[in-house]
Scaffold this active site. Structure first.
Site, PDB file in Angstrom:
ATOM      1  N   GLU A 188       0.773  -1.244   0.000  1.00 19.31           N
ATOM      2  CA  GLU A 188       0.000   0.000   0.000  1.00 19.31           C
ATOM      3  C   GLU A 188       0.810   1.303   0.000  1.00 19.31           C
ATOM      4  O   GLU A 188       0.628   2.155   0.877  1.00 19.31           O
ATOM      5  CB  GLU A 188      -0.974   0.010   1.185  1.00 19.31           C
ATOM      6  CG  GLU A 188      -2.044  -1.044   1.096  1.00 19.31           C
ATOM      7  CD  GLU A 188      -3.124  -0.925   2.158  1.00 19.31           C
ATOM      8  OE1 GLU A 188      -4.194  -1.536   1.976  1.00 19.31           O
ATOM      9  OE2 GLU A 188      -2.900  -0.233   3.170  1.00 19.31           O
ATOM     10  N   GLU A 293      -6.101  -8.072   0.205  1.00 22.84           N
ATOM     11  CA  GLU A 293      -6.829  -7.747   1.435  1.00 22.84           C
ATOM     12  C   GLU A 293      -8.296  -7.510   1.103  1.00 22.84           C
ATOM     13  O   GLU A 293      -8.623  -6.837   0.129  1.00 22.84           O
ATOM     14  CB  GLU A 293      -6.254  -6.499   2.118  1.00 22.84           C
ATOM     15  CG  GLU A 293      -4.834  -6.647   2.615  1.00 22.84           C
ATOM     16  CD  GLU A 293      -4.349  -5.390   3.338  1.00 22.84           C
ATOM     17  OE1 GLU A 293      -5.195  -4.550   3.731  1.00 22.84           O
ATOM     18  OE2 GLU A 293      -3.123  -5.239   3.504  1.00 22.84           O
TER      19      GLU A 293
END
Length: 373
Positions: A188, A293
């Site tokens: 991320e 995720e």
């Protein structure tokens, strides 16, 4: 003789994240942070000082155990994604002002825990995806990046170089482990870090990992950096790059429009909008994809302890039966879409207080299937 290639490359993964273990997140384990001002692993270690050593080691030994790997295997889960911090290999990482007077604040010993995780994965037949979750200087400003409200990883060459060094050391240490399925170069990175910068880093990370890991054995994974997949069209494709996987994360609790949706809107988005997106990604990108995720979380307040409302919780006016039905439908809508990809990983395997983010709770409450094989 079976090659690593036959076991690993192109294998469908149905997995969970072991978050909150080797990289702390306060919302996952609030008991660890009780009475502290700390909001992340950096401030946890600097605030506690020498006391952090015993507390963190106790957490490492208790939060995830061999029994958890056995339970996952019995449920048909075949992979774990393990987030690690840049401090995994001990002292030597670059200094950041958040460390204060301590030049090397992080507790040493996580590497032994990771070695043990590989042993358990081999015992129970689980593939391992290693994920550099927290980089020096923090790559996103989130607690999961190691330093809340700081995003400076891309501002200093020594931060980037040390990240690459960690990737190479991970590849060198674990390349002989048959369950090493992939290494993710960075989790991320924030949306405002230039795409060209991230592309250069991803390619450099690939080169470091490939010094030790053959493409037929180990995939190299990179995150989309919260931008459209079309920015990566033609990026790191064969024949120059092989066994490269794009990681996307899909949640419906952070954007204002999602927060204000009822459960029917969440189900529709999962089964229709995300399905259409999956078709487009697969057709246009022609590259393997992981949903690294996802969760059943619908309430931002659950995971962003600092978030300010108001929040229109999608299930707040439902009774227990209706909530159970809603969660099951939301789970199924996501799963039927994510099954189109090469793999997915639920976030998270375990939490202390948020069952919709806890894979084991979701299975035991009947929100997720009992088996995944």
């Amino acid at each position: 003789m079976t090659s690593l290639n036959e076991r690993n490359e192109g294998k469908k993964l149905r997995g969970v994240n072991l978050g909150g273990w080797l990289v702390l997140e306060k919302w996952i384990t609030p008991s660890l942070f009780e009475g502290l001002a700390a909001t992340d692993e950096t401030s946890y270690c600097t605030e506690l000082g020498e006391r952090a050593d015993a507390l963190l080691k106790q957490h490492w030994n208790a939060f995830i155990t061999e029994d958890d790997f056995a339970w996952l295997a019995k449920a048909g889960i075949n992979a774990v994604r393990i987030p690690v911090g840049h401090w995994l290999f001990g002292p030597g990482y670059p200094y950041h002002r958040a460390y204060g007077a301590s030049t090397q604040p992080f507790v040493v010993g996580g590497l032994d825990i990771l070695d043990r995780a590989f042993d358990w994965a081999e015992t129970y037949g689980l593939q391992v995806v290693l994920d550099l979750h927290a980089a020096p200087g923090c790559q996103n400003g989130f607690d999961n990046g190691g330093i809340m409200n700081v995003c400076e990883w891309h501002t200093k060459p020594e931060y980037v170089e040390y990240s690459l060094d960690v990737l190479e050391r991970l590849a060198e240490r674990y390349h002989g482990r048959r369950v090493l399925h992939a290494i993710e170069v960075l989790n991320e990175p924030r949306w405002d870090i230039p795409t060209d910068f991230l592309k250069r880093y991803n390619q450099a990370g690939y080169a470091r990992i490939r010094k030790h890991c053959r493409p037929e054995d180990v995939a190299v994974v990179f995150h989309d950096g919260f931008r459209t997949f079309r920015e990566y069209t033609g990026f790191m494709n064969e024949p120059d790059f092989r066994n490269v996987v794009l990681d996307i994360h899909r949640y419906q609790c952070f954007d204002r429009n999602d927060i204000d949706m009822d459960i029917y809107g969440h189900i529709q988005k999962s089964a229709m909008h995300w399905k259409q997106e999956a078709d487009e990604i697969i057709q246009e990108l022609r590259q393997p994809i992981y949903v690294g995720e996802w969760s059943l979380g619908l309430n931002l307040k659950m995971v962003s302890l600092w978030a300010e409302g108001p929040f229109n919780y999608a299930l707040e006016k439902m009774d227990r039966f209706q909530m159970d039905v809603g969660y099951r439908a939301y789970a199924d809508a996501q799963l039927i879409t994510f099954e189109k990809y090469l793999g997915w990983f639920f976030w998270n395997y375990k939490t202390e207080t948020t069952p919709e983010w806890c894979f084991r709770d979701c299975v035991e409450r009947g929100w997720l299937p009992a088996r995944f094989d």
